[in-house]
Design an enzyme around this catalytic site. Structure first.
Site, PDB file in Angstrom:
ATOM      1  N   ASP A 479       0.835  -1.205   0.000  1.00  0.00           N
ATOM      2  CA  ASP A 479       0.000   0.000   0.000  1.00  0.00           C
ATOM      3  C   ASP A 479       0.871   1.256   0.000  1.00  0.00           C
ATOM      4  O   ASP A 479       2.081   1.203   0.287  1.00  0.00           O
ATOM      5  CB  ASP A 479      -0.894  -0.028   1.248  1.00  0.00           C
ATOM      6  CG  ASP A 479      -2.250   0.608   1.000  1.00  0.00           C
ATOM      7  OD1 ASP A 479      -2.346   1.491   0.134  1.00  0.00           O
ATOM      8  OD2 ASP A 479      -3.210   0.227   1.708  1.00  0.00           O
ATOM      9  N   ASP A 549     -10.861   1.872  -3.334  1.00  0.00           N
ATOM     10  CA  ASP A 549     -11.455   1.590  -2.025  1.00  0.00           C
ATOM     11  C   ASP A 549     -12.971   1.645  -2.093  1.00  0.00           C
ATOM     12  O   ASP A 549     -13.650   1.293  -1.131  1.00  0.00           O
ATOM     13  CB  ASP A 549     -10.959   2.616  -0.987  1.00  0.00           C
ATOM     14  CG  ASP A 549      -9.612   2.203  -0.407  1.00  0.00           C
ATOM     15  OD1 ASP A 549      -9.181   1.059  -0.652  1.00  0.00           O
ATOM     16  OD2 ASP A 549      -8.993   3.025   0.298  1.00  0.00           O
TER      17      ASP A 549
END
Ligand code: GLA
Length: 726
Positions: A479, A549
């Site tokens: 990430d 997301d």
């Protein structure tokens, strides 16, 4: 072979299955661009040279015999600076005298089979026989600056890869201030510019607008590519669409500050540049040093955006994404993030694994929160040691239990980041990116580690190595949740501070390379607050990237359709979550467009949802080859059609077809027909559900009847239809 050079006319022609690209060495060794478009012959190209017309103010080189020759209007392969070409320049070096005049002329060339690797950078790759590469050497004799232009032709993919290596062959230092990877010249401005913009949880919004006189550009100055603009631009003829017309797609294989600029000067001839963003770049080239600019990929299509996308997809699966998992069947996973956030322990994860196993899920991914004092997003980043208060008995013990439930195990990292509240920061506060005397901006309560520094990368690598080598880890989610501010570097001297942003990207690539080389069995999934670093550079290391997301299936349609403009569906992480806008089946059908997974608490599913989830896992396996290696056809545009979103996969042998429709809003008509694409008109296709038979010609020309009786399909419902050829 696809690259031709005629020593008589000094003409270069580079052919792919769909296109020809041509340029020539003109008098005084100017490298003049001639053509990019559908296949042509050398003979066709002979009369090409001048575009537009010079006027009395146009400067000219008196050494050139033809008085009409002026760089003011001449298209060039690598236009320098302050030479009479006043458009945006691809190369600019400040010399020892302090000026930036940059005048590059052709010196020589070589043609070789295959493709050389680009040192330190991700790039497309090819064996001999799969591609051919032309290297053009250019030089500015006064300063000693050299530019080596690399053109690799992927004949069967309709694609070319381009990059430039600069070298200082002179005796004085040079400062490279513009080092674009690609310059593309077009003869007319009847093109639309297509690109993707967005933000967190709303990536890849596609926009299309006609080229205007003047400058139009997209860029990143955030240190990473960002969700704001993807490093992709298509120039589409104004009469082109999804299935028809000429389109050129350009995608930069780079994960940092980029710029893609188009200038349309007075004569109406667009010039497109793609490469490192010059506004945050300056690179000191000492005598003997060289600089490798990243690679840009170009695809030409005469059959619209759809064919362009399919060529990108194939090229990236065959020649960019280097992981063994690109072509190997990946396990279907469940990720705990949306369900648990930071609030989990070993017991909860084991329960997730046991429940997920009953659905047929094959891997559990433990997301953020397993390390250091990471109980929220205010602490812990940088301390990559297992938090044994949460994972009692340690990580190996947890993995044993997950494995015993029948699942593989994956883990989350954010290697480039550190919270000020962490052991790493307390030990090395000087390791973050910061500029002397400036504020230290926080974003998500974190700072960015200075990945240009070897000792920083070594520390993070060692921390990762210790955990990964001692535990049975099958997958990593990498990430990156903030962008770079106060960009200063503690090690580089002032005259080299302009190198910082690119050195950061090189540092990230080096670390990613070390991790994937040390653990080649690991499936790496990139992520950056969702799809903020969904770019070809990342695709080189990781065969899948978390797309967004936002897991709402209706929102996901535009996000995934946008990404599919150049990125393969197989690379898009797509999860079924607990989001509530549609039924459970539709969530799965949307996830099936990409690399399907789950992101929910499996213990909370109803019996009905469990049954559907099991069917989704079965679909994942059944359609794996079709959705991962098949051809994608976008049949509608979810940003334009407010009612339905249709797409289709066709197997390479055209024997299998998967059609999906998602009803975003109940259509106004009960009568609904959709023409399918890409089938074999001669074949007879059997609808698996009804047993009805249709010829390919009928499905493509008359269409598939999807009408339903009143009141028609419900909002958020979906249709999945599988056809196999007899
Ligand atoms: C980012 C990612 C999410 C999740 C969180 C964890 O936002 O996009 O999927 O991993 O970080 O902090």
């Amino acid at each position: 072979m696809p690259i031709f050079y005629d020593p008589q006319t000094k003409l270069f022609r580079l052919d792919t299955k769909t296109s020809s690209y041509a340029f020539m060495v003109y008098e005084e060794n100017y490298l003049v661009h001639l053509y990019y478009g559908p296949r042509v012959t050398d003979q066709d190209l002979q009369p090409l040279m001048y575009r537009g017309w010079y006027d009395s103010l146009s400067p000219r080189n008196p050494q050139v015999s033809d008085p009409r020759f002026t760089l003011d209007v001449i298209p060039q392969e690598c236009p320098g600076t302050s030479t009479g070409d006043f458009r945006i320049s691809a190369a600019e070096a400040r010399n020892a005298a302090g000026n930036t005049v940059t005048d590059l002329r052709y010196v020589g060339h070589s043609i070789t089979p295959g493709k050389p690797a680009l040192p330190g950078l991700p790039a497309t790759f090819a064996q001999e026989g799969q591609a051919q590469t032309l290297e053009i050497e250019m030089a500015d004799p006064l300063t000693g600056l050299k530019a080596f232009l690399l053109y690799t032709v992927f004949e069967n993919h309709g694609a070319m890869a381009r990059s430039v290596r600069f070298e200082n062959a002179g005796g004085q230092p040079l400062d490279l201030e513009r080092a674009y990877s690609l310059c593309l010249e077009l003869p007319t401005m009847d093109y639309d510019m297509i690109h993707m913009y967005g933000r967190w949880a709303k990536e890849n919004t596609v926009v299309r607008h006609p080229l205007q006189h003047g400058l139009q550009a997209i860029q990143s100055k955030r240190g990473m590519t960002s969700p704001n603009h993807n490093p992709f631009v298509a120039l589409a003829r104004q009469d082109s669409g999804e299935e028809y017309g000429q389109v050129i797609g350009v995608n930069l294989v780079y994960s940092g500050n980029f710029a893609m600029e188009i200038e349309v000067d007075t004569p109406g001839c667009p010039r497109l540049l793609a490469g490192i963003n010059p506004s945050t770049f300056r690179w000191r080239l000492a005598p003997g040093e060289s600089f490798q600019a990243p690679e840009a990929v170009m695809v030409f299509s005469e059959e619209g955006l759809g064919a362009m996308s399919r060529d990108f997809h194939k090229l990236y699966l065959d020649h960019l994404s280097r992981s063994q998992w690109t072509k190997k069947k990946r396990p279907i996973l469940i990720n705990d993030w949306e369900a648990a956030v930071f609030d989990f322990d070993d017991q909860l994860l084991v329960e997730f694994a046991q429940e997920a196993a009953k659905l047929g899920v094959e891997m559990l991914v433990m997301d953020d929160g397993w390390f250091g004092a990471r109980n929220n997003d205010r602490a812990g980043l940088g301390d990559w040691q297992v938090n044994e208060q949460k994972l009692k008995g340690g990580l190996s013990h947890l993995i044993e239990r997950v494995n015993a439930a029948g699942l593989k195990f994956g883990i989350w990292y954010e290697p480039e980041m550190v919270n000020p509240d962490s052991g790493l920061y307390r030990a090395h506060p000087d390791w973050i990116i910061q500029a002397p005397g400036r504020n230290k901006s926080l974003s998500r309560n974190q700072c960015v580690l200075d990945m240009t520094r070897q000792e920083v990368r070594d520390n993070i690598f060692q921390q990762m190595y210790d955990v990964i080598s001692q535990n049975k880890i099958d997958y990593i989610k990498w990430d990156c949740n903030r962008h770079i501010t106060e960009a200063g570097n503690a090690v580089l001297p002032p005259e080299r501070q302009g190198e910082f942003f690119h050195r950061y990207v090189l540092g990230v690539y080096e670390l990613m390379d070390r991790v994937t080389t040390a653990f080649p069995h690991i499936l790496l999934e990139n992520c950056s607050s969702g799809g903020a670093r969904f770019d070809p550079g990342m695709l080189y290391y990781s065969p899948q990237i978390w797309t967004s997301d936002c897991t709402d299936p209706i929102e996901r349609l535009t996000i995934q359709f946008g990404a599919s403009l150049c990125y393969p569906p197989a690379s898009m992480g797509a999860h079924v979550s607990a989001s509530s806008r549609t039924g459970f089946a539709t969530k799965g059908n949307v996830a099936l467009m990409g690399s399907h997974g789950f992101e929910l608490d499996p213990r909370k599913l109803t019996e009905e949802e469990k049954a559907i989830a099991k069917a989704q896992v079965a679909d994942y396996h059944k359609y794996y080859d079709l959705t991962h290696y098949g051809d994608l056809y976008r049949l509608t545009d979810p940003a334009v059609d407010p009612f339905v979103c249709d797409w289709q996969f066709v197997s390479p042998d055209k024997k299998e077809v998967l059609f999906t429709r998602v009803v975003m809003r109940r259509p106004e008509n009960l009568y609904q027909v959709r023409r399918l694409r890409g089938l074999d008109p001669e074949k007879v296709y059997v609808d698996e559900e009804t047993g009805r038979k249709y010829s390919g010609a009928l499905l493509m020309h008359a269409g598939l009847d999807l009408s339903q009786p009143w009141p028609g399909p419900a909002d958020g419902s979906s249709v999945l239809k599988h056809f196999t050829a007899e």
